[in-house]
Design an enzyme around this catalytic site. Sequence first.
Site, PDB file in Angstrom:
ATOM      1  N   THR A 127     -43.538  -1.023  13.346  1.00 28.13           N
ATOM      2  CA  THR A 127     -43.151   0.391  13.455  1.00 28.13           C
ATOM      3  C   THR A 127     -44.384   1.260  13.673  1.00 28.13           C
ATOM      4  O   THR A 127     -44.351   2.218  14.465  1.00 28.13           O
ATOM      5  CB  THR A 127     -42.402   0.853  12.195  1.00 28.13           C
ATOM      6  OG1 THR A 127     -41.317  -0.031  11.939  1.00 28.13           O
ATOM      7  CG2 THR A 127     -41.872   2.264  12.371  1.00 28.13           C
ATOM      8  N   LYS A 157     -32.182   8.606  -4.616  1.00 25.59           N
ATOM      9  CA  LYS A 157     -32.165   9.114  -5.994  1.00 25.59           C
ATOM     10  C   LYS A 157     -32.860  10.470  -6.080  1.00 25.59           C
ATOM     11  O   LYS A 157     -32.409  11.381  -6.778  1.00 25.59           O
ATOM     12  CB  LYS A 157     -32.850   8.116  -6.925  1.00 25.59           C
ATOM     13  CG  LYS A 157     -32.950   8.597  -8.370  1.00 25.59           C
ATOM     14  CD  LYS A 157     -33.580   7.559  -9.278  1.00 25.59           C
ATOM     15  CE  LYS A 157     -33.646   8.071 -10.725  1.00 25.59           C
ATOM     16  NZ  LYS A 157     -34.165   7.042 -11.658  1.00 25.59           N
ATOM     17  N   HIS A 173       9.522  -1.496  11.143  1.00 28.19           N
ATOM     18  CA  HIS A 173       9.220  -1.527   9.712  1.00 28.19           C
ATOM     19  C   HIS A 173       8.712  -2.902   9.272  1.00 28.19           C
ATOM     20  O   HIS A 173       9.157  -3.474   8.273  1.00 28.19           O
ATOM     21  CB  HIS A 173      10.436  -1.104   8.898  1.00 28.19           C
ATOM     22  CG  HIS A 173      10.899   0.287   9.200  1.00 28.19           C
ATOM     23  ND1 HIS A 173      10.103   1.397   9.014  1.00 28.19           N
ATOM     24  CD2 HIS A 173      12.077   0.749   9.710  1.00 28.19           C
ATOM     25  CE1 HIS A 173      10.764   2.485   9.383  1.00 28.19           C
ATOM     26  NE2 HIS A 173      11.956   2.115   9.814  1.00 28.19           N
ATOM     27  N   ARG A 189      19.767 -13.863  -1.273  1.00 23.91           N
ATOM     28  CA  ARG A 189      19.679 -14.635  -0.036  1.00 23.91           C
ATOM     29  C   ARG A 189      21.026 -14.673   0.685  1.00 23.91           C
ATOM     30  O   ARG A 189      21.095 -14.703   1.905  1.00 23.91           O
ATOM     31  CB  ARG A 189      19.187 -16.055  -0.354  1.00 23.91           C
ATOM     32  CG  ARG A 189      18.603 -16.785   0.836  1.00 23.91           C
ATOM     33  CD  ARG A 189      17.731 -17.932   0.377  1.00 23.91           C
ATOM     34  NE  ARG A 189      16.645 -17.466  -0.475  1.00 23.91           N
ATOM     35  CZ  ARG A 189      15.535 -16.896  -0.028  1.00 23.91           C
ATOM     36  NH1 ARG A 189      15.347 -16.755   1.275  1.00 23.91           N
ATOM     37  NH2 ARG A 189      14.605 -16.476  -0.855  1.00 23.91           N
ATOM     38  N   PHE A 243      13.797 -21.805  -1.008  1.00 23.76           N
ATOM     39  CA  PHE A 243      14.818 -22.839  -1.148  1.00 23.76           C
ATOM     40  C   PHE A 243      16.199 -22.257  -1.464  1.00 23.76           C
ATOM     41  O   PHE A 243      16.335 -21.087  -1.834  1.00 23.76           O
ATOM     42  CB  PHE A 243      14.424 -23.867  -2.211  1.00 23.76           C
ATOM     43  CG  PHE A 243      14.164 -23.291  -3.593  1.00 23.76           C
ATOM     44  CD1 PHE A 243      15.182 -22.702  -4.331  1.00 23.76           C
ATOM     45  CD2 PHE A 243      12.905 -23.373  -4.160  1.00 23.76           C
ATOM     46  CE1 PHE A 243      14.958 -22.196  -5.599  1.00 23.76           C
ATOM     47  CE2 PHE A 243      12.665 -22.867  -5.435  1.00 23.76           C
ATOM     48  CZ  PHE A 243      13.695 -22.279  -6.152  1.00 23.76           C
TER      49      PHE A 243
END
Length: 507
Positions: free
Chosen positions: A40, A140, A269, A428, A456
Amino acid sequence: MSGLKRIKTALVSVYHKEGLDEIITKLHEDGVEFLSTGGTRQFIESLGFPCKAVEDLTLYPSILGGRVKTLHPKIFGGILCRRDLEQDKQQIEEYQIPEIDLVIVDLYPFEATVASGADDASVIEKIDIGGISLIRAAAKNYNDVVIVASQLQYKPLLDMLMEHGANSSLEERRWMAKEAFAVSSHYDSAIFNYFDKEEGSAFRCSANDQKMLRYGENPHQKGYFYGDLDAVFDQIHGKEISYNNLLDINAAVELIDEFEDVTFAVLKHNNACGLSSRPTVLEAWKDALAGDPVSAYGGVLITNAVIDKEAAEEINKIFFEVIIAPDYDVDALEILGQKKNRIILVRKETKLLKKQFRSLLNGVLVQEKDLNIETTADLKTVTHKVPTQDEVADMLFANKIVKNSKSNAIVLAKGRQLLASGVGQTSRVDALKQAIDKAKLFGFDLKGAVMASDAFFPFPDCVEIANKEGVTAVIQPGGSVKDQLSFDYCNEHGVAMVTTGIRHFKH
């Protein structure tokens, strides 16, 4: 704006130098002195401006292969000195510590190094120590010091310099401190997650690029998206994407990624109301729309194929919010772009998150994404009747849809077309009845159809109802202590049933 404070000395030590030259030039014009390290410092001097080396101030060279350069009281004292505290002023005068009013620093590219697949040693070397310490110290002490912690703050800094020279207000310094802590916390989160691997010992997720949405799920709720949408899509037309759009878009992407054949899906949706796989995108669109042309109104459309003119002409006949495809023919875009607000997205190749999380109670719920895609090898035939090849193909097809539907969910399909689904039901049986009613409403014959369930069957009631409507094959996870009841019904009535052993609940 509160009283301005003069910038007299700037410490500059950056990894990325693009865009820095204009800032350095402006600071020099305003009489600011530079303090820097290595590359730099060479960069600043290459611009024709004097720059003091950090080593000349600390009287210590860069050591340990560059691991220690700026970690010295003469640097951190100059940053952390409280200018309005007499004791601090006396101490920096006693130890000949110059005040540093501006710190421009960035961090080694840790995340990029991890993403490159570099070895552990290379990754560890990209954990920045000096830079992160400089950022925290300057942030800080924002009451006296300006901190620029990444390239993203180059422009705000330059704007400040152009507005009132090498001076800063308390509001500007506090804003930059906030941005600096965002940089440091994101960096530390990435490092923690690298070390934590998949242990999940603590939850650390950091996302930048805040996008304020028009509102949340409802107009009275604020909504935000954090992340880089531009890495996932190019939006080439339409209004701003909303919170609810994003929920549907995410559901659409997760669903379409299940399919390899040319497939078109319509979502509403977060659930598919139409989906089909066909040889051409036009055929796929027509049969997807046929699944529920009513719910398709105002929906989100997605395909994994390029949309051509013929498909665009048909698609353009209905009102929809969003369309997503890997690409569009030019004449297809001309047609689809006729509606001003219609959102047209081109999906890019990019890696998506493999974990899901949501705030819940006083914490965060985290899980792996359900990325399992069942194949023929995962199917176990549990009935006397063995499903045909076409039934197997339809069951795997339906299973992909039910996996991406809200539980409780039932999907009815035939010929790689979604006939109807029942989603989000507390029973279900209710989900199945909803699906049957919808299929009949839109004129589908369920004879020879297959049924998929996300969980299931504890009782054979769903199988019995579906079979009476013409369903001949069923795919479900299995795993109920009462599985045999459903198996027995199938055996008595000539229904083929397969289990996968994998449940796909979705809430």
